[in-house]
Scaffold this motif. Structure first.
Motif, mmCIF file in Angstrom:
data_model
loop_
_atom_site.group_PDB
_atom_site.id
_atom_site.type_symbol
_atom_site.label_atom_id
_atom_site.label_comp_id
_atom_site.label_asym_id
_atom_site.label_seq_id
_atom_site.Cartn_x
_atom_site.Cartn_y
_atom_site.Cartn_z
ATOM 1 N N LYS A 49 0.813 -1.230 0.000
ATOM 2 C CA LYS A 49 0.000 0.000 0.000
ATOM 3 C C LYS A 49 0.837 1.267 0.000
ATOM 4 N N ARG A 50 2.110 1.150 0.217
ATOM 5 C CA ARG A 50 2.960 2.334 0.316
ATOM 6 C C ARG A 50 4.128 2.181 -0.645
ATOM 7 N N GLN A 51 4.276 3.141 -1.563
ATOM 8 C CA GLN A 51 5.345 3.040 -2.558
ATOM 9 C C GLN A 51 6.276 4.236 -2.422
ATOM 10 N N GLU A 52 7.258 4.102 -1.554
ATOM 11 C CA GLU A 52 8.152 5.230 -1.260
ATOM 12 C C GLU A 52 9.070 5.546 -2.445
ATOM 13 N N PHE A 53 9.361 4.554 -3.293
ATOM 14 C CA PHE A 53 10.222 4.836 -4.450
ATOM 15 C C PHE A 53 9.497 5.713 -5.479
ATOM 16 N N ILE A 54 8.178 5.455 -5.676
ATOM 17 C CA ILE A 54 7.433 6.337 -6.589
ATOM 18 C C ILE A 54 7.441 7.755 -6.025
ATOM 19 N N LEU A 55 7.235 7.838 -4.719
ATOM 20 C CA LEU A 55 7.217 9.157 -4.063
ATOM 21 C C LEU A 55 8.564 9.872 -4.262
ATOM 22 N N LEU A 56 9.646 9.121 -4.142
ATOM 23 C CA LEU A 56 10.982 9.696 -4.325
ATOM 24 C C LEU A 56 11.145 10.210 -5.760
ATOM 25 N N GLY A 97 11.160 15.130 -9.360
ATOM 26 C CA GLY A 97 10.757 15.599 -10.698
ATOM 27 C C GLY A 97 11.001 14.566 -11.781
ATOM 28 N N LEU A 98 11.477 13.383 -11.397
ATOM 29 C CA LEU A 98 11.783 12.352 -12.398
ATOM 30 C C LEU A 98 10.506 11.785 -13.010
ATOM 31 N N SER A 99 9.478 11.625 -12.188
ATOM 32 C CA SER A 99 8.205 11.108 -12.716
ATOM 33 C C SER A 99 7.645 12.064 -13.755
ATOM 34 N N MET A 100 7.611 13.344 -13.413
ATOM 35 C CA MET A 100 7.005 14.308 -14.338
ATOM 36 C C MET A 100 7.852 14.456 -15.606
ATOM 37 N N LEU A 101 9.173 14.373 -15.463
ATOM 38 C CA LEU A 101 10.047 14.416 -16.644
ATOM 39 C C LEU A 101 9.726 13.251 -17.584
ATOM 40 N N THR A 102 9.541 12.070 -16.997
ATOM 41 C CA THR A 102 9.258 10.887 -17.817
ATOM 42 C C THR A 102 7.873 10.993 -18.455
ATOM 43 N N VAL A 103 6.913 11.517 -17.686
ATOM 44 C CA VAL A 103 5.568 11.727 -18.244
ATOM 45 C C VAL A 103 5.652 12.697 -19.430
ATOM 46 N N ALA A 104 6.385 13.790 -19.239
ATOM 47 C CA ALA A 104 6.459 14.811 -20.297
ATOM 48 C C ALA A 104 7.091 14.242 -21.571
ATOM 49 N N PRO A 106 11.533 8.382 4.508
ATOM 50 C CA PRO A 106 12.750 9.068 4.052
ATOM 51 C C PRO A 106 12.489 10.211 3.077
ATOM 52 N N VAL A 107 11.415 10.107 2.268
ATOM 53 C CA VAL A 107 11.128 11.205 1.340
ATOM 54 C C VAL A 107 10.730 12.461 2.126
ATOM 55 N N GLN A 125 -4.021 27.216 -3.385
ATOM 56 C CA GLN A 125 -2.784 27.972 -3.094
ATOM 57 C C GLN A 125 -1.506 27.234 -3.512
ATOM 58 N N TYR A 126 -1.620 25.935 -3.812
ATOM 59 C CA TYR A 126 -0.403 25.183 -4.162
ATOM 60 C C TYR A 126 -0.254 24.902 -5.658
ATOM 61 N N LEU A 127 -1.086 25.532 -6.469
ATOM 62 C CA LEU A 127 -1.004 25.251 -7.916
ATOM 63 C C LEU A 127 0.387 25.565 -8.480
ATOM 64 N N ASP A 128 1.056 26.558 -7.891
ATOM 65 C CA ASP A 128 2.372 26.935 -8.422
ATOM 66 C C ASP A 128 3.532 26.359 -7.624
ATOM 67 N N SER A 129 3.218 25.462 -6.693
ATOM 68 C CA SER A 129 4.330 24.859 -5.939
ATOM 69 C C SER A 129 4.028 23.400 -5.588
ATOM 70 N N ASP A 130 3.353 22.712 -6.496
ATOM 71 C CA ASP A 130 3.038 21.293 -6.305
ATOM 72 C C ASP A 130 4.314 20.513 -5.949
ATOM 73 N N ALA A 131 4.270 19.774 -4.856
ATOM 74 C CA ALA A 131 5.459 19.032 -4.389
ATOM 75 C C ALA A 131 5.976 18.043 -5.424
ATOM 76 N N VAL A 132 5.125 17.655 -6.398
ATOM 77 C CA VAL A 132 5.565 16.658 -7.381
ATOM 78 C C VAL A 132 5.539 17.208 -8.818
ATOM 79 N N PHE A 133 5.399 18.524 -8.964
ATOM 80 C CA PHE A 133 5.573 19.206 -10.258
ATOM 81 C C PHE A 133 4.532 18.810 -11.309
ATOM 82 N N GLY A 134 3.325 18.423 -10.870
ATOM 83 C CA GLY A 134 2.373 17.825 -11.796
ATOM 84 C C GLY A 134 1.388 18.769 -12.477
ATOM 85 N N VAL A 135 1.361 20.046 -12.092
ATOM 86 C CA VAL A 135 0.270 20.906 -12.572
ATOM 87 C C VAL A 135 0.488 21.369 -14.008
ATOM 88 N N ARG A 136 -0.558 21.235 -14.835
ATOM 89 C CA ARG A 136 -0.598 21.814 -16.177
ATOM 90 C C ARG A 136 -1.809 22.747 -16.192
#
Ligand code: BEZ
Ligand code: FE
Length: 279
Positions: free
Chosen positions: A67-74, A79-86, A198-199, A238-249
């Protein structure tokens, strides 16, 4: 292969993997080894720093379970997830943009009829979500499978409640003949990503906040179309411009409208890209 030094060790490792039969694996490993060694040389990595890195990754692994995926969170907070998505989801103008999958999707969420309440007891203010699934020419896509998941009013997903035995705030629906869908749920709120691992330590050490702007997750699958993994974000958060995982479009930001009876509505139309049509 003796007397290797800080300059010659990289080529020695590359020589050893030169016979890797899988060409793609060889290419990826060559890049990884080259960049890792360059990185260590660039930052002049000490032995205790290497050990600290190993300890960090060990803790990250220990934090993971079904139920917990700390590597995805890392990957997300780096920003690696969003880079790969992009890189992997370039689409023609007009298609709905993709964003991060995140760690809270689960297989086996309940299937619901159109119009159903997917909150299934999740806390929050009531909200009706409507929309359509279409192609770029506006042609409705019937029978698309919409996987939806969201956090409750406290900012928790159902999987974050260890004793909860039902699915809450998640479900699978199908678009109708005219491409439309609707479901009831609760209003999405901003929430912090889990910081008890750890994240979280990494965010603290780097002076970053853990918040994500309010959003609904969607994964939409339809025959002959690319699967769309995305969110709809709540305008004004208030977090649209500072999403912790860089996901906002920007194209994924929409209004949750408060109606006279106090309930909220959200309307959002999704546009799918045909399969095998990168931009
Ligand atoms: C999420 O939106 O569910 C999520 C995405 C990335 C990291 C943590 C949570
Ligand atoms: Fe989320």
């Amino acid at each position: 292969m003796r007397n290797l030094d800080e300059h010659t060790v990289t080529q020695a490792v590359l020589d050893l993997i030169a016979g890797t039969p899988d060409a793609r694996l060889k290419f990826i490993l060559t890049g990884l080894i080259t960049h890792l060694h360059d990185f260590a040389r660039e930052v002049k990595m000490t032995e205790s720093e290497l050990q600290a890195g190993i300890d960090f990754l060990t803790k990250t692994g220990h934090k993971c379970d079904d139920k917990r995926q700390e590597f995805i969170l890392l990957s997300d907070v780096l920003g690696l997830s969003m880079l790969t998505v992009a890189m992997n989801n370039r689409k023609p103008e007009g298609c709905t943009e993709s964003t991060v999958f995140g760690p809270f999707h689960v297989d086996g969420a309940p299937a619901y009829e159109n119009g159903a309440d997917i909150a299934n007891g999740a806390s929050g203010e009531p909200c009706l979500v409507t929309g359509t699934v279409k192609d770029r020419n506006g042609v409705p896509i019937a029978g698309a499978e919409l996987h939806v998941w969201q956090a409750d009013s406290v900012g928790n997903y159902d999987v974050q409640y260890p004793d909860l035995e039902t699915h809450q705030g998640r479900g699978v629906l199908r678009s109708q003949e005219d491409g439309s869908f609707e479901f009831r749920t609760v209003v999405a709120v901003a929430y912090p990503i889990p910081v008890d691992g750890p994240v979280g330590d990494l965010l603290l050490a780097t002076g970053r906040h853990p918040w994500r702007p309010a959003h609904l997750h969607f994964m939409i699958k339809a025959k002959n179309y690319q699967t769309l993994v995305t969110h709809v974000f709540r305008n004004g958060d208030q977090y649209l411009d500072s999403d912790a995982v860089f996901g906002v479009r920007q194209t994924l930001v929409a209004d949750w409208v408060k109606q006279a009876d106090g309930r909220y509505t959200l309307n959002y139309d999704f546009v799918l890209n045909p399969a095998n049509q990168a931009h």
